[in-house]
Design a protein around this motif. Structure first.
Motif, PDB file in Angstrom:
ATOM      1  N   ILE A   1       0.827  -1.206   0.000  1.00  0.00           N
ATOM      2  CA  ILE A   1       0.000   0.000   0.000  1.00  0.00           C
ATOM      3  C   ILE A   1       0.865   1.261   0.000  1.00  0.00           C
ATOM      4  N   SER A   2       1.969   1.232   0.735  1.00  0.00           N
ATOM      5  CA  SER A   2       2.858   2.402   0.745  1.00  0.00           C
ATOM      6  C   SER A   2       3.430   2.684  -0.635  1.00  0.00           C
ATOM      7  N   VAL A   3       3.859   1.647  -1.329  1.00  0.00           N
ATOM      8  CA  VAL A   3       4.459   1.887  -2.643  1.00  0.00           C
ATOM      9  C   VAL A   3       3.395   2.295  -3.653  1.00  0.00           C
ATOM     10  N   ALA A   4       2.182   1.787  -3.519  1.00  0.00           N
ATOM     11  CA  ALA A   4       1.098   2.239  -4.395  1.00  0.00           C
ATOM     12  C   ALA A   4       0.861   3.733  -4.217  1.00  0.00           C
ATOM     13  N   ALA A   5       0.823   4.170  -2.955  1.00  0.00           N
ATOM     14  CA  ALA A   5       0.607   5.591  -2.679  1.00  0.00           C
ATOM     15  C   ALA A   5       1.753   6.445  -3.205  1.00  0.00           C
ATOM     16  N   SER A   6       2.976   5.944  -3.080  1.00  0.00           N
ATOM     17  CA  SER A   6       4.135   6.707  -3.566  1.00  0.00           C
ATOM     18  C   SER A   6       4.161   6.798  -5.083  1.00  0.00           C
TER      19      SER A   6
ATOM     20  N   PRO B   1      -6.204   1.914  -1.109  1.00  0.00           N
ATOM     21  CA  PRO B   1      -6.395   3.199  -1.812  1.00  0.00           C
ATOM     22  C   PRO B   1      -7.548   3.134  -2.814  1.00  0.00           C
ATOM     23  N   GLU B   2      -8.278   4.235  -2.917  1.00  0.00           N
ATOM     24  CA  GLU B   2      -9.406   4.297  -3.845  1.00  0.00           C
ATOM     25  C   GLU B   2      -8.958   4.278  -5.298  1.00  0.00           C
ATOM     26  N   PHE B   3      -7.713   4.667  -5.546  1.00  0.00           N
ATOM     27  CA  PHE B   3      -7.246   4.792  -6.923  1.00  0.00           C
ATOM     28  C   PHE B   3      -6.753   3.474  -7.518  1.00  0.00           C
ATOM     29  N   VAL B   4      -6.756   2.382  -6.727  1.00  0.00           N
ATOM     30  CA  VAL B   4      -6.284   1.104  -7.255  1.00  0.00           C
ATOM     31  C   VAL B   4      -7.455   0.170  -7.537  1.00  0.00           C
ATOM     32  N   SER B   5      -7.219  -0.781  -8.435  1.00  0.00           N
ATOM     33  CA  SER B   5      -8.126  -1.920  -8.595  1.00  0.00           C
ATOM     34  C   SER B   5      -7.659  -2.997  -7.633  1.00  0.00           C
ATOM     35  N   TRP B   6      -8.539  -3.402  -6.722  1.00  0.00           N
ATOM     36  CA  TRP B   6      -8.162  -4.388  -5.701  1.00  0.00           C
ATOM     37  C   TRP B   6      -8.708  -5.757  -6.076  1.00  0.00           C
ATOM     38  N   TYR B   7      -7.802  -6.720  -6.224  1.00  0.00           N
ATOM     39  CA  TYR B   7      -8.178  -8.111  -6.441  1.00  0.00           C
ATOM     40  C   TYR B   7      -7.992  -8.846  -5.118  1.00  0.00           C
ATOM     41  N   GLN B   8      -9.102  -9.228  -4.489  1.00  0.00           N
ATOM     42  CA  GLN B   8      -9.013  -9.893  -3.194  1.00  0.00           C
ATOM     43  C   GLN B   8      -8.853 -11.394  -3.417  1.00  0.00           C
TER      44      GLN B   8
ATOM     45  N   GLN C   1       3.453   8.272  18.561  1.00  0.00           N
ATOM     46  CA  GLN C   1       3.512   8.921  17.263  1.00  0.00           C
ATOM     47  C   GLN C   1       3.490   7.963  16.069  1.00  0.00           C
ATOM     48  N   LEU C   2       4.254   6.886  16.159  1.00  0.00           N
ATOM     49  CA  LEU C   2       4.423   6.024  14.984  1.00  0.00           C
ATOM     50  C   LEU C   2       3.138   5.360  14.494  1.00  0.00           C
ATOM     51  N   PRO C   3       2.231   4.917  15.385  1.00  0.00           N
ATOM     52  CA  PRO C   3       0.989   4.332  14.846  1.00  0.00           C
ATOM     53  C   PRO C   3       0.204   5.309  13.974  1.00  0.00           C
ATOM     54  N   ALA C   4       0.057   6.549  14.432  1.00  0.00           N
ATOM     55  CA  ALA C   4      -0.668   7.544  13.641  1.00  0.00           C
ATOM     56  C   ALA C   4       0.068   7.862  12.346  1.00  0.00           C
ATOM     57  N   LEU C   5       1.395   7.935  12.421  1.00  0.00           N
ATOM     58  CA  LEU C   5       2.183   8.197  11.214  1.00  0.00           C
ATOM     59  C   LEU C   5       2.053   7.056  10.207  1.00  0.00           C
ATOM     60  N   TYR C   6       1.883   5.853  10.728  1.00  0.00           N
ATOM     61  CA  TYR C   6       1.697   4.686   9.854  1.00  0.00           C
ATOM     62  C   TYR C   6       0.355   4.766   9.126  1.00  0.00           C
ATOM     63  N   TRP C   7      -0.731   4.879   9.892  1.00  0.00           N
ATOM     64  CA  TRP C   7      -2.068   4.846   9.305  1.00  0.00           C
ATOM     65  C   TRP C   7      -2.342   6.063   8.430  1.00  0.00           C
ATOM     66  N   HIS C   8      -1.917   7.232   8.872  1.00  0.00           N
ATOM     67  CA  HIS C   8      -2.296   8.465   8.192  1.00  0.00           C
ATOM     68  C   HIS C   8      -1.180   9.089   7.354  1.00  0.00           C
ATOM     69  N   GLY C   9       0.032   8.579   7.489  1.00  0.00           N
ATOM     70  CA  GLY C   9       1.157   9.115   6.749  1.00  0.00           C
ATOM     71  C   GLY C   9       1.711   8.145   5.729  1.00  0.00           C
ATOM     72  N   MET C  10       2.362   7.120   6.216  1.00  0.00           N
ATOM     73  CA  MET C  10       3.056   6.174   5.348  1.00  0.00           C
ATOM     74  C   MET C  10       2.120   5.507   4.336  1.00  0.00           C
TER      75      MET C  10
ATOM     76  N   LYS D   1      -0.503   6.646   3.153  1.00  0.00           N
ATOM     77  CA  LYS D   1      -1.098   7.658   2.281  1.00  0.00           C
ATOM     78  C   LYS D   1      -0.080   8.294   1.331  1.00  0.00           C
ATOM     79  N   GLY D   2       1.161   7.801   1.387  1.00  0.00           N
ATOM     80  CA  GLY D   2       2.177   8.340   0.491  1.00  0.00           C
ATOM     81  C   GLY D   2       2.921   9.541   1.024  1.00  0.00           C
ATOM     82  N   HIS D   3       2.752   9.842   2.321  1.00  0.00           N
ATOM     83  CA  HIS D   3       3.528  10.930   2.926  1.00  0.00           C
ATOM     84  C   HIS D   3       4.896  10.382   3.326  1.00  0.00           C
ATOM     85  N   GLU D   4       5.929  10.850   2.678  1.00  0.00           N
ATOM     86  CA  GLU D   4       7.260  10.244   2.791  1.00  0.00           C
ATOM     87  C   GLU D   4       8.127  11.000   3.791  1.00  0.00           C
ATOM     88  N   TRP D   5       7.714  10.930   5.037  1.00  0.00           N
ATOM     89  CA  TRP D   5       8.405  11.629   6.122  1.00  0.00           C
ATOM     90  C   TRP D   5       9.793  11.038   6.349  1.00  0.00           C
TER      91      TRP D   5
END
Length: 423
Positions: free
Chosen positions: A27-32, A79-86, A397-406, A408-412
């Motif tokens: 998911i992180s690389v998709a967002a990036s 992410p909403e922008f991907v096609s997800w194959y479950q 800090q890290l849990p929130a940074l994971y869910w809402h940052g990493m 989502k493509g935020h490359e802190w």
């Protein structure tokens, strides 16, 4: 592994970028990638219905986090922008640029990113899987099992507590010790440590792979009175009898089995790449994805990249490594699509927040070859010492940074290095 049947071209689902894996890496690389080019057609293949923040499981086992904060429905983080194959992957047909799914269908790709994680090989230790969850046998590596770890820690007043670490590589190499330190700290604070025989059985020959951090860890080993056994590998467990068998080896390669009784056993299984990787042309000689250390592109197949725990690169398998890898893969994949040189480089960064007590952490940050790579300010990461600031970072800090940052493509603190030479 690859089916002999070929899906008709007219029935193939086709995407520019296909990502295998919907964990931290996928998911992180998709967002990036999307952050850099919003016109790309991206798909993710991931069968799971839940997404786990696995670094939190150690904290659940230490009574710091509630279990429910470590997972979310996959639908909420996909992410909403991907096609997800479950669906699950059965094989990669790299010669046809296709992914074979377990339902017999196939997906065509132009560029492939492999981020399926690794496989916990519970069957590698005889009797372990059947023993989990009763008779004091637990593992923070098992989904839902960290709560049982915490129950055992609170209820153990005397006896023998065993903590094990299998042969490397494993995800989060510090996690077996983290469980031991947090448990020991609880027993110390509640006055029962003197009644306990705590043993650490490590299949390796050193306490931690980066020597700079060993003195700080040794100080806590001494503080808690832990009996450390190197080159001691857990090979079998008898839950009802509460016994474990360890195989010890010496410098000459001679081995000897020893049975040890326990009241609590925190066991960590050996780990390996998923079967569709390790039994394919994509794997290196050790069964891991065969990637270039810097570009994270496959050494043989130029339209395949990889990251995360499946990688055969020499970095620590941690979420922090993924944080640095995702932008590198994103930049190099897009460069490859555009027939441009690969300029982004990954220098092997990994981070292991070693929870040596409730309220203090030794924040290990290092890259290839054990070279220290501190990325946080000195007041958070004071070299190789345990700090309260690092604990605050990990716990708050890290849990929130994971869910809402990493995710989502935020490359802190994750800007890629620049390669000294380009393709």
């Amino acid at each position: 592994m690859i089916s002999n049947t070929t899906t008709p071209q007219s029935e193939l689902k086709t995407h520019t970028v296909v990502i295998v894996g919907g964990g931290a890496a996928g998911i992180s690389v998709a967002a990036s990638i999307y952050k850099r080019d919003r016109n790309l057609d991206i798909a993710i293949i991931e069968p799971a219905g839940k997404h786990h923040y696995q670094p939190g499981w150690t904290m659940v086992g230490g009574g710091v986090f509630r279990p429910e904060v470590t997972s979310r429905p996959m639908s909420e983080v996909m992410p909403e922008f991907v096609s997800w194959y479950q669906k699950a992957v059965a094989a990669v047909d790299q010669d046809r640029n296709q992914i074979k799914l377990d339902d017999g269908s196939a997906i065509q790709y132009e560029m492939l990113v492999l981020a399926p994680g690794l496989e916990l090989y519970w069957g590698g230790i005889e009797g372990l899987e059947a023993a989990l969850g009763s008779n004091g046998v637990t593992s923070n590596y098992r989904e839902g099992m960290a709560s049982y770890t915490w129950d055992m820690v609170q209820n153990l007043k005397q006896g023998t507590a065993l903590f094990t670490q299998p042969p490397m590589p494993i995800k989060c190499a510090g996690a077996p010790q983290k469980a031991m330190y947090l448990s020991s700290d609880y027993w110390l604070r509640h006055g029962v440590l003197k009644n306990l025989d705590i043993q650490f059985h490590n299949a390796g020959a050193v306490l931690f792979g980066v020597a700079d951090y060993v003195p700080a860890l040794e100080a806590y080993i001494e503080k808690y009175g832990i009996d450390v056994n190197f080159q001691s590998t857990l090979v079998s467990v008898n839950g009802p009898a509460q016994t474990a068998v360890f195989r010890s080896s010496d410098a000459d390669g001679n081995s000897q089995d020893r049975e040890v009784g326990f009241d609590m056993l925190h066991a960590v299984p050996p780990q390996r790449a998923p079967q569709f990787i390790r039994e394919s042309a994509l794997a290196n000689e050790n069964g891991w994805l065969d990637l270039a250390d810097d570009t994270l592109r496959h050494k043989t197949f130029s339209n395949i990249f990889g990251l995360g725990d499946v990688s055969g690169t020499g970095n620590a398998k941690t979420a922090a490594a993924v944080r640095k890898q995702a932008p590198v893969v994103a930049e190099n994949l897009i460069a490859s699509l555009r027939n441009e040189p690969l300029r982004a480089a990954y220098l092997g960064y990994g981070s292991c927040p070693l929870t040596v007590e409730n309220g203090k952490i030794v924040l290990a940050e290092f890259g290839y070859g054990g070279v220290l790579q501190p990325s946080f300010p000195k007041w958070i990461n004071d070299g190789t010492k345990a700090t309260r600031a690092a604990w605050f970072l990990k716990a708050k800090q890290l849990p929130a940074l994971y869910w809402h940052g990493m995710l989502k493509g935020h490359e802190w603190l994750a800007k890629p290095a620049v390669r000294s030479t380009t393709d």
